[in-house]
Structure formats: C-alpha cells, structure tokens
Scaffold this active site. Structure first.
Site, mmCIF file in Angstrom:
data_model
loop_
_atom_site.group_PDB
_atom_site.id
_atom_site.type_symbol
_atom_site.label_atom_id
_atom_site.label_comp_id
_atom_site.label_asym_id
_atom_site.label_seq_id
_atom_site.Cartn_x
_atom_site.Cartn_y
_atom_site.Cartn_z
ATOM 1 N NE ARG A 1 -3.231 -2.936 0.195
ATOM 2 C CZ ARG A 1 -3.793 -3.783 1.049
ATOM 3 N NH1 ARG A 1 -3.217 -4.034 2.220
ATOM 4 N NH2 ARG A 1 -4.912 -4.408 0.730
ATOM 5 C CG ASP B 1 -2.663 -6.382 -1.089
ATOM 6 O OD1 ASP B 1 -3.678 -6.277 -1.808
ATOM 7 O OD2 ASP B 1 -2.698 -6.851 0.061
ATOM 8 C CG HIS C 1 -5.882 -8.921 -1.187
ATOM 9 N ND1 HIS C 1 -6.019 -7.597 -0.852
ATOM 10 C CD2 HIS C 1 -6.752 -9.596 -0.397
ATOM 11 C CE1 HIS C 1 -6.933 -7.479 0.110
ATOM 12 N NE2 HIS C 1 -7.398 -8.680 0.398
ATOM 13 C CD GLU D 1 -10.157 -8.724 2.999
ATOM 14 O OE1 GLU D 1 -11.010 -8.096 3.652
ATOM 15 O OE2 GLU D 1 -9.081 -8.228 2.609
#
Ligand code: ACM
Ligand code: ZN
Length: 745
Positions: free
Chosen positions: A160, A189, A266, A322
């Site tokens: 990130r 990611d 991701h 996720e």
C-alpha cells in the site's frame, strides 16, 4: 587532567549507585520469567573483553558495536568481561529460546542452549543498558527467562506504501530489542508488487509503480500502473539482493523473515501486467487469479521458487484472504473444473487452489501459512492458519489439529486507532488502545490442553492504506508493539497492565534514543462508570494513558482545581451527577473531562424487540444492552454498542406507571465502515401496552457525508407524563446503526 576525570568519575558513580537501584533501572519489556536484583553495577567501557564461541562471532561483534555505543567511560575501571556461553545441555531448563543473564560488577555471563536464546539474552542486556540514564552502568542482576510462545511476530504491508530497506532494518532492530522472532513481510497486493522476480520482470518494471503516491488518492483516480522511471510513478521494489540483505540482517538478530505472496486474490497488480492469468484474460481490474488454468500455477510456482531461494524461512505465507470468487462463478473454465471435481460450492475452488500450492511447498520442504479464509472448503494438510477475522479461525484450526497464529482484528490490528479518533491522523477505523492490546490472551478459553498447543503464538499487523510514511508507521506501531511483545513472551499469570505501564515509563527513553516517532500518551481522562445494580449507583474510576497521574475532580459541575477532591480510589455516585475531572501536571490543569453519571429510571428494565432485534454480528449484551446503564466507548466493537441492519422498534416496560420527564438515546456515526445515525427517532407512550400515542419524532440533522467519528443524542422532553410502556421506533438510514443506551428519567 587524569586526577580530575577520576574524581568526576567517582562522583558520578556515587550518584548512579543511589538511583540505579530503583525499580525503573530494571524495567525490561517483555517482563522476564525471573529477575533478581543484585548489588552494584557493571561499568561499561571501551576496555571490556567479549568472549563468545566461534559460531556466535557475528552476533558478538554486533553486540560489541551496540553495547559500547552508549558508553563513554574510558577509565581503567571499565575492564570487565562479557561471556557468551552456548551449552546444549541447558536445553532442558532454557528450551530453544531461553537464556540466563547474570550481571555482576566484575563480569556479565549469558548462557543459553542455542544461539536464539543467546541473542535474546544479548538484547535483554542491550535494553537494560539503553533504559539507563547513564548508559555506562548496568545494574547487577540475575535473569532467567524463557518465552511463552514460539511465534512472536510483527507484520508490515509494503504494498500500500513502500518503505526502504534502511527503514526495514530499523524496524527489525526494534523487533529484536523486544524479543520478537518473526517479521512477516507483506510483499504483494493490489497497490504494488514489491519483490524482484527475475522470470516476470513486468512485476517490478510496471506493477510496482502506480500513478499516485497516496494509496487513497490512487483509488480516487484511474488506478493506473506506470513504468519505473516515469516522472509520475510512485512505488518501489526490493531487488533480490536487497531482500537477501534484509533476511541476513534479521537472522543475525534472531528474526526469521516470512514472505507473503498474495494468492488467489488481492492480486490486481499481477493481473494488470499478466492479464492472461485472470478468468477473462483481459485487464478488467479483477483481484483474483483464474484458479483452473495451469498457467496460474506455473506462474505461482515459478515465483515461489525464486522466493524460496531468497527466504530460508520454513513458512511461506500465500495470503488466501478476501477472495470475492465472483470471477470464478462467471468463468466457463472454472465452472467446468467444479463440475469435473464434483464441487458444489465455489469456495471449494479456493481450497483446491490453496491445496495445489501447499503440495508444491511441501515438496520443497516448506510449510504453508494463510489467512483464516484458507479454512473455507477445507484446509490443506499441514497448513498453518493466521486467525485475523476474530479468533474463530484459530479455534477451528486448533480443533482440527492444525497450527494457528493469532492476530485478531480486535487486538492486533495496529492500523486501527490507538486513541480518540477525533484527535488522531486518519486511520482505517477501530479503536485498539495500548491496554486493549495488552489485555489479549492468545489462547482461546474454549480449547482443551492438547488443542491449545496448536496456538503457536501471536502477531500484530500493520496494513498501510492510511500510512504513507515511515514516521507514521512508527507512530502506529509504538508503543503498542511493546504491549504485544509481552503478550507473546511473558506467562499469562505474570502479566499485569499496571506493572507493564510502570515499566513502559522507562522505555520511552530508549524509544527516544532510537528516534522512534512513537505515539505520546494523551492527558485526556476517560471516566468509567460501572453500575452497581444492587445499590442503584455508579462506581466511578478514571482511566488515563498517563502513568499514575494526579487527578482532581468535582461533582457540582464546576471546573476542578487543586483544592477540589483529589482522586485516589474509585468512588460512588447516585442519581444524576456531573463529574468534571482533569489531570494536573506540575500544577497545570490539562483538558477537563465531563461525564454525566445518570442512574436513570430504565436501568435494569425489560426491553422487547418488535422488529426482529439486533444484527447477529453486533449483539452487544443482547436484550440487556439498551438499559444496562453502561455507555459505549469509542468503538462499536466494544460489546456495548448494539448494531441494527433494519428499523428498530423496541418497548421498554418500566414495570409500573411512572412519571416520565426525559428520554435520550445515543447513536454513532462512522461512515468508513458504514455506520450511520438514523433518519429519525419517534417515542410513543402507553399505560396498558396496547394503546400508544405518539409523543414526538426527532429528525436527524447530522450530515451522512461527515466522515468523522460522531455521536448524536436524540433527546425528548416527556413533560412529566405518566406511562408504563415506552415504545421507541427508529428509522434506519444507511448501512448499520448502533445504539448503546436508552436513558429515561
Ligand atoms: C487481512 O487483514 N485482509 C488479512
Ligand atoms: Zn477462471
């Protein structure tokens, strides 16, 4: 000259020998298994000798550099010696990571069964030095110390936002000082791939470079990747050489680096540059690999081969969290695979994909770790689960005989707020103050002894969506990491927050010496009111981030001063009482806290839920929540805020006809996670529980765009009307609504 310096030295020694015997001189974190204070000090100077076995030379050199760094004394008195002894016979008593550290005025001895233990002993000694005001003197001490858990980790998301190797080294230095043994490096990611993979150069030529620096701004735009060297490119990656350097740096400090390569989701950044690995084969922004294509596994295996070559860690983390699984539902080939395999749920595709990678890792003598979603559709043999969506993943894994690492969102997510959100830099949400981290016990109560052995340990995660700089990383991690260090190392029955908090006061000096931008404890006071139902009153105490603060308070609504009540112990209030309190430091009053302790008429009264009740995700104290007299804190996860996904309709039975003057009901707004103040609240009164008349309706006046943490009290004047039943209807706005109490007077 010489005479004078000797004289000065003697004077210094005398002062130190008085102060250094105080408790604070021994304030190690994590708290050792046993610590015996001895008389006198070891005097560190440049003449000390360091003896270490041949295979501990590198570590001993590192020690020498650090240990002598703070010491200034060059006098002949500083001629003691430090001995590192590695004795495998000690395995019985000291285990894999334990050590025995003895400091006397003449010498220092560190004994361990293995190198790992000797390293921990060495860092205890360095920490002991760095918390002293004068780093030339180590108080004499005898410490025997072994850890509670074999896994003690800290995670860092470098996708990130990207952080340079120099910072990673600083991070690892701090992990070592607090006896962590694992650095979980979240390398890939959606927002950037960060590790050079020689076979797939586009991962770092393009997928490591995005078009906007701040992750949140990038999401507002087109989410483009640029080429390395483009004037507008933000990002970075670690060359394999740099990654090896990090691994070696960590190893010397007793820390294993576990790399994480996200799969099967991701992974938007991978599919942006290699779209043929997605279900559609196009650059459509999807997050998940197509799990039926052999090309996907060829890619992952090639990547993991290079990863395993860099990282000697037994564990390899493959993400697993996720996955939306939507593209698999729409993919002809994925559906055909399901049919061939007889799968009935799309989740089985995820399990199939993870199992294929597990087989590959096992064939290379490695072990797979994944986030708790790898439980979906069945765990692969030998896999270890990282429990993050609460503790249930860890419990399920342990019950199935699999190992688990606990990193639940409510305790171990250091991207959450650590103090009142309205005073903090914007974060992802939540509220995990220092004491909350400390309160965590990684072994769930429901596990039996043999299941509990599968809980390997604990880790905190730092996701960096909201954390663009290294300064900010430090701010979120410290001092919470110190609390976690003790959770992971010290026996549960030896841990007391107050004692930890006391020792923490000595650690701030060390953090300052390392130029850590840690979160400074606030002077705000939190008023805690616990209902004493039997006597219909509140027990009042104060909580502060300061250690042992001086607090004065009033009960008459006036601003407290040093001539008012001085707080020493909890006290009681009855009826409605306004408490005003403040910390005083050096005679100066800090921010005044105001709290209305209101032992209202509805406390303990029955509430009926007419419209389906609360959301099963946020039951709080179920039917007791709204009239238990306990107000919620700054987070809806505290089990006092009750969540609703539809309109509320509740009836309070006051037990008998009662004269009613006022009703107030509080709601929370935090639009990030979708929590909104309701549109309107209406109150109805009845004497018989059948015939109600609407008393009043109040509309919301808080903007649903306001993204601060907000609270609104809907307050009704009931004009002294008499009724037994009070019905409250609440019209929901968006997402969730949360309420903590309906106060009636
Ligand atoms: C996670 O926080 N998505 C593991
Ligand atoms: Zn597919």
């Amino acid at each position: 000259m010489k005479k004078i310096s000797l004289f000065l030295f003697a004077a210094l020694f005398t002062t130190i020998s008085v102060t250094a015997q105080s408790e604070s001189s021994y304030s190690l974190i994590p708290k050792p298994t046993s610590l015996e204070k001895l008389d006198g000090h070891f005097n560190i100077g440049t003449h000390i000798k360091i003896n270490a076995p041949e295979d501990f030379r590198k570590e001993a050199d590192l020690f020498k550099k650090k240990f002598l760094f703070g010491a200034e004394d060059e006098s002949e008195n500083s001629s003691g010696s430090v001995h590192f002894i590695i004795d495998h016979q000690k395995e019985q008593t000291l285990g894999a990571e334990g050590y025995h550290l003895k400091v006397t005025p003449q010498n220092i001895k560190i004994v361990a069964a293995h190198k790992e233990g000797a390293i921990h002993g060495m860092f205890s000694l360095i920490q002991l030095q760095q918390i002293q005001k004068n780093q030339s003197f180590i108080p004499a001490v005898n410490i025997i110390d072994t850890p509670r858990f074999s896994y003690r980790g800290m995670h860092l998301d470098v996708s990130r936002h990207f952080f340079p190797v120099s910072f990673l080294k600083k991070y690892i230095d701090m992990l070592a000082l607090y006896k962590f043994n694992t650095f979980h490096w979240h390398l890939t990611d959606a927002q950037g791939w960060r590790l050079e993979i020689k076979k797939y150069p586009k991962l770092t030529q393009i997928a490591a470079w995005r078009s906007n620096g701040h992750k949140l701004n990038w999401h507002l735009g087109e989410e483009q990747f640029l080429h390395e060297g483009d004037p507008n490119a933000y990002g970075g990656y670690y060359t394999q050489k740099e990654a090896r350097e990090v691994v070696a740096y960590a190893a010397k400090r007793g820390i294993t680096v576990i790399p994480e390569i996200e799969f099967p989701a991701h992974s938007e950044e991978v599919l942006d540059v290699y779209p043929e690995l997605g279900c559609s084969g196009e650059r459509d922004g999807t997050s998940e690999f197509c799990v039926c294509k052999d090309a996907t596994y060829t890619f992952m295996k090639n990547v993991l081969k290079e990863v395993m070559d860099i990282f000697p860690s037994r564990y390899i983390h493959i993400g697993g969290d996720e996955a939306p699984m939507d593209s698999w539902k729409d993919c002809k080939d994925c559906q055909a695979l399901m049919k061939r395999k007889g799968f009935t749920k799309v989740e089985q595709l995820q399990s199939y994909a993870i199992k294929r990678l597990n087989k590959f890792l096992v064939s290379h003598e490695r072990k797979l770790i994944g986030w708790d979603e790898i439980l979906k559709g069945g765990l692969p043999k030998g896999a270890t689960v990282m429990s993050w969506r609460g503790v249930s993943g860890g419990i399920a894994a342990a019950e199935q005989g699999h190992d688990a690492i606990m990193t639940p969102g409510g305790y171990c997510y250091f991207d959450h707020y650590q103090s009142d959100p309205n005073t903090q830099p914007k974060a992802i949400g939540g509220y995990i103050p220092l004491w909350k981290v400390y309160s965590y016990n990684p072994v769930p109560e429901s596990l039996n002894k043999s299941q509990a052995k599968h809980i390997l340990g604990v880790q905190a995660n730092l996701w960096t969506e909201y954390i663009p700089t290294t300064d900010h990383v430090e701010y979120m991690v410290f001092p919470r990491m110190l609390a976690l260090a003790e959770v992971g190392w010290t026996a549960q029955n030896e841990r007391k927050f107050k004692d930890f908090h006391r020792r923490l006061q000595s650690q701030y000096l060390l953090l300052q010496r390392h130029h850590i931008n840690y979160y400074r404890p606030s002077y705000r006071l939190h008023v805690k009111a616990v209902p004493d139902y039997k006597n219909k009153r509140f027990k009042i105490s104060f909580r502060s981030e300061q250690y042992n603060p001086t607090i004065y308070y009033t009960l008459d609504g006036t601003t407290p001063d040093t001539s008012d009540y001085k707080y020493s112990n909890p006290f009681y209030t009855e009826g409605q009482t306004t408490i005003k309190a403040a910390i005083f430091k050096d005679g100066e009053r800090k921010k005044v806290a105001t709290y209305n302790a209101d032992y209202h008429k509805a406390i303990g009264k029955k509430v009926r839920y007419l419209n389906g009740g609360w959301s099963s995700s946020y039951p709080a104290q179920k039917a007791k929540t709204l009239t238990n007299g306990i107000t919620g804190s700054l987070t809806y996860q505290d089990k006092q805020w009750q969540g609703f996904l539809h309109d509320m309709d509740v009836v309070i039975d006051m037990g008998a006809e009662t004269t009613l003057h006022q009703l107030s009901m509080r709601f929370m707004q935090l639009i990030g996670p979708g929590v909104y103040i309701p549109d309107a609240v209406s109150v109805y009164l009845s004497k018989d529980g059948e015939n109600y008349h609407q008393f009043k309706k109040i509309q919301n006046d808080v903007s649903p765009q306001d993204d601060r943490l907000l609270f609104k009290n809907f307050k009704f004047n009931l004009n002294g009307e008499r009724a037994r039943y009070i019905r409250v209807k609440v019209k929901k706005q968006n997402g969730f609504m949360f309420s903590d109490e309906i106060k009636v007077n």
